[in-house]
Motif scaffolding. Sequence first.
Motif, PDB file in Angstrom:
ATOM      1  N   HIS A 332       0.879  -1.180   0.000  1.00 21.86           N
ATOM      2  CA  HIS A 332       0.000   0.000   0.000  1.00 21.86           C
ATOM      3  C   HIS A 332       0.912   1.223   0.000  1.00 21.86           C
ATOM      4  CE1 HIS A 332      -2.977   2.814   2.107  1.00 21.86           C
ATOM      5  NE2 HIS A 332      -3.482   2.555   0.913  1.00 21.86           N
ATOM      6  N   GLU A 333       0.946   1.940  -1.127  1.00 22.06           N
ATOM      7  CA  GLU A 333       1.956   2.970  -1.366  1.00 22.06           C
ATOM      8  C   GLU A 333       1.508   4.357  -0.937  1.00 22.06           C
ATOM      9  OE1 GLU A 333       2.731   2.404  -5.529  1.00 22.06           O
ATOM     10  OE2 GLU A 333       4.362   1.000  -5.075  1.00 22.06           O
ATOM     11  N   ARG A 369       3.144  18.122  -9.258  1.00 21.06           N
ATOM     12  CA  ARG A 369       4.608  18.040  -9.310  1.00 21.06           C
ATOM     13  C   ARG A 369       5.197  19.195  -8.513  1.00 21.06           C
ATOM     14  NH1 ARG A 369       5.312  18.876 -14.337  1.00 21.06           N
ATOM     15  NH2 ARG A 369       6.052  21.034 -14.185  1.00 21.06           N
ATOM     16  N   HIS A 370       6.106  18.855  -7.592  1.00 21.41           N
ATOM     17  CA  HIS A 370       6.758  19.850  -6.742  1.00 21.41           C
ATOM     18  C   HIS A 370       8.236  19.956  -7.114  1.00 21.41           C
ATOM     19  CE1 HIS A 370       3.112  19.562  -4.314  1.00 21.41           C
ATOM     20  NE2 HIS A 370       3.275  18.254  -4.314  1.00 21.41           N
ATOM     21  N   ASP A 371       8.905  20.925  -6.533  1.00 21.69           N
ATOM     22  CA  ASP A 371      10.340  21.077  -6.763  1.00 21.69           C
ATOM     23  C   ASP A 371      11.110  19.907  -6.154  1.00 21.69           C
ATOM     24  OD1 ASP A 371       9.793  23.372  -8.063  1.00 21.69           O
ATOM     25  OD2 ASP A 371      10.580  24.747  -6.536  1.00 21.69           O
ATOM     26  N   PHE A 372      12.366  19.793  -6.551  1.00 20.43           N
ATOM     27  CA  PHE A 372      13.299  18.785  -6.043  1.00 20.43           C
ATOM     28  C   PHE A 372      12.891  17.360  -6.421  1.00 20.43           C
ATOM     29  CE2 PHE A 372      12.711  22.141  -2.747  1.00 20.43           C
ATOM     30  CZ  PHE A 372      13.804  22.915  -3.111  1.00 20.43           C
ATOM     31  N   GLY A 373      12.007  17.201  -7.459  1.00 15.64           N
ATOM     32  CA  GLY A 373      11.640  15.879  -7.938  1.00 15.64           C
ATOM     33  C   GLY A 373      10.510  15.198  -7.195  1.00 15.64           C
ATOM     34  N   TYR A 374       9.791  15.894  -6.307  1.00 13.51           N
ATOM     35  CA  TYR A 374       8.724  15.278  -5.521  1.00 13.51           C
ATOM     36  C   TYR A 374       7.378  15.390  -6.254  1.00 13.51           C
ATOM     37  CZ  TYR A 374      11.725  14.691  -1.468  1.00 13.51           C
ATOM     38  OH  TYR A 374      12.714  14.282  -0.615  1.00 13.51           O
ATOM     39  N   ILE A 418       9.003  10.275  -5.092  1.00 16.48           N
ATOM     40  CA  ILE A 418      10.168  10.953  -5.638  1.00 16.48           C
ATOM     41  C   ILE A 418      10.842  10.001  -6.612  1.00 16.48           C
ATOM     42  CG2 ILE A 418      11.598  10.261  -3.657  1.00 16.48           C
ATOM     43  CD1 ILE A 418      13.219  12.845  -4.152  1.00 16.48           C
ATOM     44  N   GLY A 419      10.991  10.453  -7.838  1.00 18.42           N
ATOM     45  CA  GLY A 419      11.566   9.600  -8.867  1.00 18.42           C
ATOM     46  C   GLY A 419      10.747   8.351  -9.119  1.00 18.42           C
ATOM     47  N   GLY A 420       9.436   8.399  -8.881  1.00 19.89           N
ATOM     48  CA  GLY A 420       8.579   7.243  -9.068  1.00 19.89           C
ATOM     49  C   GLY A 420       8.476   6.329  -7.866  1.00 19.89           C
ATOM     50  N   ASP A 421       9.338   6.491  -6.871  1.00 20.84           N
ATOM     51  CA  ASP A 421       9.317   5.647  -5.675  1.00 20.84           C
ATOM     52  C   ASP A 421       8.412   6.270  -4.617  1.00 20.84           C
ATOM     53  OD1 ASP A 421      11.147   3.923  -6.841  1.00 20.84           O
ATOM     54  OD2 ASP A 421      12.867   5.060  -6.095  1.00 20.84           O
ATOM     55  N   ALA A 422       7.572   5.417  -3.999  1.00 23.33           N
ATOM     56  CA  ALA A 422       6.632   5.890  -2.978  1.00 23.33           C
ATOM     57  C   ALA A 422       7.342   6.044  -1.635  1.00 23.33           C
ATOM     58  CB  ALA A 422       5.468   4.923  -2.854  1.00 23.33           C
ATOM     59  N   LEU A 423       6.997   7.121  -0.916  1.00 23.01           N
ATOM     60  CA  LEU A 423       7.512   7.377   0.423  1.00 23.01           C
ATOM     61  C   LEU A 423       6.364   7.370   1.423  1.00 23.01           C
ATOM     62  CD1 LEU A 423       9.883  10.386  -0.438  1.00 23.01           C
ATOM     63  CD2 LEU A 423      10.488   7.967  -0.304  1.00 23.01           C
ATOM     64  N   ASN A 424       6.682   7.176   2.699  1.00 22.96           N
ATOM     65  CA  ASN A 424       5.670   7.171   3.747  1.00 22.96           C
ATOM     66  C   ASN A 424       5.226   8.608   4.033  1.00 22.96           C
ATOM     67  OD1 ASN A 424       4.016   6.792   5.935  1.00 22.96           O
ATOM     68  ND2 ASN A 424       5.527   5.689   7.168  1.00 22.96           N
TER      69      ASN A 424
END
Length: 436
Positions: A332-333, A369-374, A418-424
Amino acid sequence: MISRLSGALERTFPEQRLFLRSDTETRFVRLSPATQFVGIAGSALLLGWTIVSSAILIMHSLGAGDLREQALRDQAVYEARLNELSHERDARAREASDAQGRFAVALAEVSAMQSRLLASEDRRRELETGVDVIAGTLRETMKERDEARKQSELLLAEIAESAAERPDITRMSDLETTLDVMTAALGDLAGERDQMNDKVVEAETMLQEVAFDQKLEAERNERIFSQIEEAVTTSLSPIEEMFSAVGLPTDSILEQVRRSYSGQGGPLTPIVFSTSGDAEPDPLTDRANEVLGRLDEANLYRIAAEKLPFSFPIKGSYRSTSGFGKRWGRMHEGHDFAGGTGTPILATADGVVTHAGTASGYGHLIKIRHDFGYETRYGHLSKIRVEVGQRVSRGDLIGDMGNTGRSTGTHLHYEIRIGGDALNPMKFIKAARDVF
């Protein structure tokens, strides 16, 4: 064995006949002992099963009632805790706003202090120049006085020689006239010397007053600097901890912000306290510029925080229903927040809308889309209030909570990537809880 059982059944349940009479005939039904036993045993079993089933149903309903009440109590405690956290978040927001106010006051104090010190420096230089001019004039005057004394002595010697040699009356008259003129000149020079001495004394007094004012100003500046440094440290530490809590590369992020906002001038321009052209800055200048550097760093952190998803995506009542991680064997991303249909959904950082429509599984989905790739995602919405290409700011209304797509109830599915990878997402939300 069987005969004994039959005998026991016959004794316990003797054969019975059931007569059925009608208008034309009479019939009877014979009830054997085995039939009577089977009927009574079946009735007993049916009665026992009914009692047991009723007891199970009653116990289940009582247990379900207890579980429901426990769930309601847990929900009330959870909502109370959420309200408490919301109040704490509002208090932190007020503290951050107060800190920004203190920053503005500190900047005004630094600017005023710079103006006062520059004026004091100019005044000191003017006084030093005046003292130098007075000293030079005094030296010239004293030189002229010494020359006049020498000429007077020469004239007195010539008069004495003339008196000894009995000169003529005309030469004596000329000498006396010259002597009167020299005497008057010496008197004028003495008056000018006295005036110069008075001016020197006055200039020295003014220099002492300036030195005393500079000492008072230095003590006042020390108090101001201490207060500013304490305010900067108090305000900057939570922001630094917020960035480090989510593992952000603060150096590279601040450098990107600094390049994006590279304009110079204004209140954070480095201070120069000395106007004498010295190559080496004094400690006060270094300290002031260090404070301004920390203030500039705090502003960079504030700008970066506006562009990173630290804010909370929901305005209104909610409850957390599913966190980030493994769920039913699948990843669950994101994080799910349940609430009422139409609950306002807010942008968690400044950015540009890259998707505002339907997506498989997400239902009505918004991507920003946010700055710094987020990138942030807001799924299962009932209504979308932004368009692709629209620039949004942190806290702007972008949609309403709903139950579209693969959803079992009204909720928001919130993701940070970020970069396609999900973060918590909760790492960012919890990190910002004591700051915003």
